[in-house]
Design a protein around this motif. Sequence first.
Motif, PDB file in Angstrom:
ATOM      1  N   HIS A 113       0.870  -1.182   0.000  1.00 13.32           N
ATOM      2  CA  HIS A 113       0.000   0.000   0.000  1.00 13.32           C
ATOM      3  C   HIS A 113       0.899   1.222   0.000  1.00 13.32           C
ATOM      4  O   HIS A 113       1.854   1.317   0.786  1.00 13.32           O
ATOM      5  N   ASN A 126      -1.072   8.443  -4.961  1.00 10.77           N
ATOM      6  CA  ASN A 126      -1.707   7.872  -6.138  1.00 10.77           C
ATOM      7  C   ASN A 126      -0.644   7.482  -7.158  1.00 10.77           C
ATOM      8  O   ASN A 126       0.356   8.200  -7.353  1.00 10.77           O
ATOM      9  N   ASN A 127      -0.842   6.375  -7.861  1.00 10.88           N
ATOM     10  CA  ASN A 127       0.193   5.889  -8.770  1.00 10.88           C
ATOM     11  C   ASN A 127      -0.452   5.127  -9.927  1.00 10.88           C
ATOM     12  O   ASN A 127      -1.650   4.856  -9.926  1.00 10.88           O
ATOM     13  N   THR A 128       0.405   4.800 -10.876  1.00  8.94           N
ATOM     14  CA  THR A 128      -0.026   4.011 -12.046  1.00  8.94           C
ATOM     15  C   THR A 128       1.020   2.941 -12.336  1.00  8.94           C
ATOM     16  O   THR A 128       2.111   2.934 -11.764  1.00  8.94           O
ATOM     17  N   VAL A 131       4.949   7.386 -10.556  1.00 11.90           N
ATOM     18  CA  VAL A 131       4.290   8.581 -10.017  1.00 11.90           C
ATOM     19  C   VAL A 131       4.790   9.817 -10.742  1.00 11.90           C
ATOM     20  O   VAL A 131       5.886   9.820 -11.316  1.00 11.90           O
TER      21      VAL A 131
END
Length: 557
Positions: A436, A440-442, A459
């Motif tokens: 976790h 926010n990320n991709t 990020v």
Amino acid sequence: MGSAAVLLLLALVGAGTLLLEQVQGTENVTALYGSTIVIPCNGGAPAPEDLMFIKWKYETSDNSGDLLIKQTRNDQATIQATDDYAKRISLDDKYSLLITDASLKDQKTFTCLVVSDNDLLECPVSVIVYKKPSSVQVMDKPEALQKDKLTTVGTCVSSDAHPAATITWKKNGQPLLASEKAVITPSLKLDPATGLSTTSSTLQYAATKQDVGAIFACVSTYKQTDEELEMEPLSVHYPSEKISLQVMSKGPVVEGDNVTLKCHADGNPPPSSFFFHVMGEKVLVENSDTYTLTAISRGATGEYKCSLTDNKEMEASQRIVVSYLDLSLSLTGTVVKTVGDALSVKTENSSSGDAKVSWTQNGKPVKEPEFSKLTYADAGVYVCEASIDGLVRRQSFELVVEGKPSITSLRKHRPEGAKYKVLTCEAEGVPEPSFHWSINNTDEKSTYINGKAIHTITVIPKVNLTVTCNVSNKLGEDIMSISVSSIFEEHERRESGGDSGDQSKLIVGVVVALLVVAAVGGLIYWIYIKRRQGSWTTGEKEVGTAEENKKLEDNNV
């Protein structure tokens, strides 16, 4: 010449009184039995221009007769024969005599008379008729030969030939001569009606064991041409002289196997019944040479025998050793342990000999598992294998090493020219931990191998911030943070320091060089001063100027 003159001439020819007669040498003509005989007149030479007539006749030692006459070239031949030849003779355009359906009775001398105004030719031709055998066959063939006893191999018959055919014998392709082992009886029969000959030959042979499968053949020779008739291979019958017992097993006999015993005797035909001696009992087996022991046990080790039913003294024996192997482990199934725990395994085996024991972890060879402090790398499937004489036993257990997650690395990376950053969090733990992030990320990617987990994210930080990686499983969790700067500030710093960056590096380098030189100079001066002070404290008198001595004295105050 008038007809009266011709008739007078024919009478003179018949009486043999013509003074101008010329007799040619006798020629030979051969013909095949049943075919048409072609007998040329005067060797096939053309008839003279002044031909008066041509006449054919025949002669034998005890008989003669006229056959036909042709007076002119354009006239039809006149048949004079009154016997069998009347329906079988004719004349072709070259004055050759044609006789159909040739037989041995046609073997005689035929004479062609060529009469002209000035000459008379007498041309005799001897006819020989040949007939090849109508058939060649072998009769009286036996089922088998008897060892050391004359047995009829067969009677070879070459039928209806002229002249008679000759018969010889072969064995395995080689001529077979008459001897004590091979008795050859020939015979010849003549058909009084046709005059044709039938030749026969009977072969008797005393075989040996080496003659098993021998191939005999009779050869009919007619006019230097051979017709070979090959027989089927013959077996040789003889009583058994040796007996053997065979254990039909590809490898060592293993407990639980079905073991087949095979009794073999060298007689031919082979015996069809045997006695098998099994664990003290005598078992009769008919129409078979095998006996099967089902699910053999370790207690069945011992000597086994077989013997002939018609000769109990002829027997063979074979010892059977039953291999067995038992294997057990103190651990089975799935074994769950915690990182740092101790672990040991006890192995027990029972076998008919010295068993070879080996271990594998996930298919790779390892030593016997014995751990004082377990690690995640010690987890896996352990297989213990014991083997002896081709018998293999395996036992296994699966070791699971658990532990709460522990972050081992948290790092950041910005690929060249990229407008994003890659954060990588590495941790150890079993069961597999979950990750976790506090941002926010991709483009999340994860791997988990042997208790090691790696999780990466992408990020785009717009401001400087602190990012936290949290890993957890059912046994606990771990947290680690990392500072991540804004990619926009980094971009501005890179652009502002574009051309001056190299100059700044040069200035810094010069300053560092000057500092190094000053330090070296100061060090040299300090050493010089120390030496001067040391000379005063030892009471030695230094030679120098008055000004230098005064400065030294002032410094020692």
